[in-house]
Design a protein around this motif. Sequence first.
Motif, PDB file in Angstrom:
ATOM      1  N   GLN A 167       0.854  -1.179   0.000  1.00 51.92           N
ATOM      2  CA  GLN A 167       0.000   0.000   0.000  1.00 51.92           C
ATOM      3  C   GLN A 167       0.890   1.228   0.000  1.00 51.92           C
ATOM      4  N   GLU A 168       0.585   2.158  -0.878  1.00 52.64           N
ATOM      5  CA  GLU A 168       1.401   3.374  -0.969  1.00 52.64           C
ATOM      6  C   GLU A 168       1.288   4.166   0.317  1.00 52.64           C
ATOM      7  N   ASN A 169       2.457   4.520   0.841  1.00 52.30           N
ATOM      8  CA  ASN A 169       2.481   5.234   2.116  1.00 52.30           C
ATOM      9  C   ASN A 169       3.618   6.242   2.116  1.00 52.30           C
ATOM     10  N   GLY A 170       3.759   6.961   1.016  1.00 55.67           N
ATOM     11  CA  GLY A 170       4.742   8.030   0.970  1.00 55.67           C
ATOM     12  C   GLY A 170       6.091   7.628   0.412  1.00 55.67           C
ATOM     13  N   PHE A 171       6.371   6.332   0.346  1.00 56.64           N
ATOM     14  CA  PHE A 171       7.662   5.897  -0.195  1.00 56.64           C
ATOM     15  C   PHE A 171       7.411   4.877  -1.294  1.00 56.64           C
ATOM     16  N   THR A 172       8.016   5.105  -2.451  1.00 56.23           N
ATOM     17  CA  THR A 172       7.821   4.234  -3.610  1.00 56.23           C
ATOM     18  C   THR A 172       9.170   3.715  -4.092  1.00 56.23           C
ATOM     19  N   ILE A 173       9.230   2.427  -4.356  1.00 53.66           N
ATOM     20  CA  ILE A 173      10.408   1.835  -4.994  1.00 53.66           C
ATOM     21  C   ILE A 173      10.082   1.578  -6.455  1.00 53.66           C
ATOM     22  N   THR A 174      10.873   2.168  -7.327  1.00 54.14           N
ATOM     23  CA  THR A 174      10.743   1.935  -8.756  1.00 54.14           C
ATOM     24  C   THR A 174      11.728   0.847  -9.162  1.00 54.14           C
ATOM     25  N   ASP A 184      12.368 -11.548 -11.261  1.00 50.96           N
ATOM     26  CA  ASP A 184      10.928 -11.271 -11.253  1.00 50.96           C
ATOM     27  C   ASP A 184      10.316 -11.727  -9.936  1.00 50.96           C
ATOM     28  N   VAL A 185      10.651 -12.952  -9.537  1.00 51.68           N
ATOM     29  CA  VAL A 185      10.096 -13.516  -8.308  1.00 51.68           C
ATOM     30  C   VAL A 185      10.616 -12.763  -7.086  1.00 51.68           C
ATOM     31  N   LEU A 186      11.871 -12.314  -7.134  1.00 49.07           N
ATOM     32  CA  LEU A 186      12.419 -11.534  -6.027  1.00 49.07           C
ATOM     33  C   LEU A 186      11.645 -10.233  -5.854  1.00 49.07           C
ATOM     34  N   ILE A 187      11.337  -9.543  -6.951  1.00 48.25           N
ATOM     35  CA  ILE A 187      10.557  -8.310  -6.874  1.00 48.25           C
ATOM     36  C   ILE A 187       9.173  -8.588  -6.296  1.00 48.25           C
ATOM     37  N   ASP A 188       8.523  -9.643  -6.801  1.00 45.62           N
ATOM     38  CA  ASP A 188       7.181  -9.974  -6.309  1.00 45.62           C
ATOM     39  C   ASP A 188       7.199 -10.276  -4.821  1.00 45.62           C
ATOM     40  N   ALA A 189       8.207 -11.019  -4.384  1.00 45.03           N
ATOM     41  CA  ALA A 189       8.293 -11.384  -2.973  1.00 45.03           C
ATOM     42  C   ALA A 189       8.540 -10.159  -2.097  1.00 45.03           C
ATOM     43  N   LEU A 190       9.428  -9.269  -2.537  1.00 47.12           N
ATOM     44  CA  LEU A 190       9.701  -8.065  -1.764  1.00 47.12           C
ATOM     45  C   LEU A 190       8.489  -7.138  -1.741  1.00 47.12           C
ATOM     46  N   SER A 191       7.789  -7.046  -2.858  1.00 48.13           N
ATOM     47  CA  SER A 191       6.594  -6.203  -2.904  1.00 48.13           C
ATOM     48  C   SER A 191       5.552  -6.693  -1.897  1.00 48.13           C
ATOM     49  N   ALA A 192       5.398  -8.011  -1.820  1.00 51.50           N
ATOM     50  CA  ALA A 192       4.422  -8.578  -0.886  1.00 51.50           C
ATOM     51  C   ALA A 192       4.884  -8.463   0.556  1.00 51.50           C
ATOM     52  N   GLN A 193       6.184  -8.540   0.795  1.00 52.77           N
ATOM     53  CA  GLN A 193       6.729  -8.503   2.148  1.00 52.77           C
ATOM     54  C   GLN A 193       6.830  -7.081   2.690  1.00 52.77           C
ATOM     55  N   SER A 240      17.927   0.237   2.837  1.00 52.25           N
ATOM     56  CA  SER A 240      17.638  -0.083   4.235  1.00 52.25           C
ATOM     57  C   SER A 240      16.345  -0.879   4.371  1.00 52.25           C
ATOM     58  N   ARG A 241      15.313  -0.453   3.675  1.00 55.00           N
ATOM     59  CA  ARG A 241      14.027  -1.152   3.746  1.00 55.00           C
ATOM     60  C   ARG A 241      14.135  -2.556   3.138  1.00 55.00           C
ATOM     61  N   ILE A 242      14.825  -2.665   2.014  1.00 59.33           N
ATOM     62  CA  ILE A 242      14.967  -3.968   1.350  1.00 59.33           C
ATOM     63  C   ILE A 242      15.755  -4.928   2.230  1.00 59.33           C
ATOM     64  N   ASN A 243      16.839  -4.447   2.835  1.00 67.29           N
ATOM     65  CA  ASN A 243      17.654  -5.316   3.681  1.00 67.29           C
ATOM     66  C   ASN A 243      16.868  -5.869   4.868  1.00 67.29           C
ATOM     67  N   LYS A 244      15.931  -5.086   5.396  1.00 68.22           N
ATOM     68  CA  LYS A 244      15.109  -5.563   6.511  1.00 68.22           C
ATOM     69  C   LYS A 244      14.159  -6.676   6.063  1.00 68.22           C
ATOM     70  N   ALA A 245      13.743  -6.627   4.803  1.00 73.53           N
ATOM     71  CA  ALA A 245      12.787  -7.621   4.298  1.00 73.53           C
ATOM     72  C   ALA A 245      13.467  -8.878   3.768  1.00 73.53           C
ATOM     73  N   LEU A 246      14.716  -8.775   3.366  1.00 71.01           N
ATOM     74  CA  LEU A 246      15.381  -9.888   2.699  1.00 71.01           C
ATOM     75  C   LEU A 246      15.463 -11.179   3.516  1.00 71.01           C
ATOM     76  N   PRO A 247      15.771 -11.131   4.821  1.00 67.80           N
ATOM     77  CA  PRO A 247      15.900 -12.407   5.546  1.00 67.80           C
ATOM     78  C   PRO A 247      14.660 -13.281   5.470  1.00 67.80           C
ATOM     79  N   VAL A 248      13.481 -12.671   5.528  1.00 64.74           N
ATOM     80  CA  VAL A 248      12.237 -13.453   5.434  1.00 64.74           C
ATOM     81  C   VAL A 248      12.106 -14.067   4.053  1.00 64.74           C
ATOM     82  N   ILE A 249      12.417 -13.290   3.015  1.00 64.49           N
ATOM     83  CA  ILE A 249      12.293 -13.773   1.637  1.00 64.49           C
ATOM     84  C   ILE A 249      13.273 -14.922   1.389  1.00 64.49           C
ATOM     85  N   LEU A 250      14.526 -14.709   1.745  1.00 65.47           N
ATOM     86  CA  LEU A 250      15.564 -15.663   1.386  1.00 65.47           C
ATOM     87  C   LEU A 250      15.456 -16.963   2.173  1.00 65.47           C
ATOM     88  N   SER A 251      14.797 -16.929   3.315  1.00 64.37           N
ATOM     89  CA  SER A 251      14.633 -18.147   4.114  1.00 64.37           C
ATOM     90  C   SER A 251      13.365 -18.914   3.774  1.00 64.37           C
TER      91      SER A 251
END
Length: 289
Positions: free
Chosen positions: A33-40, A63-72, A254-265
């Motif tokens: 959900q858009e909340n002031g910060f957008t990743i292109t 492609d799957v990495l982007i989808d997973a990060l977007s959802a996370q 910073s935001r991506i690094n916080k989400a990566l451990p959940v995705i990669l595991s």
Amino acid sequence: MVLHIVEVSSVRMAAVMLLLICALFFSRLPQAQENGFTITWAINDAPPFHIIEGEYENSGMCDVLIDALSAQMPEVAHETILMPQNRIRMLSKQKQNLCFPCLIKREDSEVWLYTDETVVHAPLGIIGLPDVLAPYLRADGRISLSDLANALTLRMGKPLARRYPDVLQQYVDKVSNTSHFAELTGENATVRVLEQIALGRIDYTLEYPSILKFHNLTQGEKALVYYETTELSSKGISGAIGCTNNAWGEEAVSRINKALPVILSSPIYQKQEQFWHANVVVPDKSATR
């Protein structure tokens, strides 16, 4: 060593089932959900990293990495833009806000800030026709890129704007200043290079075995083979996401690094990555001579 890509009758069915499972899994996660910060997300047509069309559309590694990060990352809005890789780099140099999800991990530069490691690719190696490359095959089953760069009868091909680790890039730079070199532009350049090799118009390229796997899956060809390089040996290549080096990029990383451990595991994400890490067998050394 030479690695022959092995395909079995169940591979295509396994791929379809895996992609359906991934789609179901990631669709169940919270939507961004858009909340002031957008990743292109800037992507290019370079299977199997990004797959723009065909049977495996949107199922590339990144492609799957982007989808997973977007959802996370539901607190962030996400948008994806398709463009050539050289334009992606140009816009990042101009400090346009974007992230490119499929880069070799390096030290931060004036252009890119890198996330934590997202993947370890199988080693970059030489892909070509075995008869053409046989004279350069060493006793350990590897081929020296330096030997190929010095060969006056061979022609190297690669996608435009593609770069490699420094230990290999120096030899690519050397051959690029000669007539024994071709760069392919436009859509699907990674696979079109392999098609040109199969047709005898180019002699070799420097690529990941996963690209040869995609080529074999979609083209039904198995004539090309992959050899590790003497320079890189069996050393894998660390991948990462690169974001523009500015204040926005710092926040994105910073935001991506916080989400990566959940995705990669995630077991499902790991299975998707394993699918694109080509199934190979190593023949007896006598078979490589």
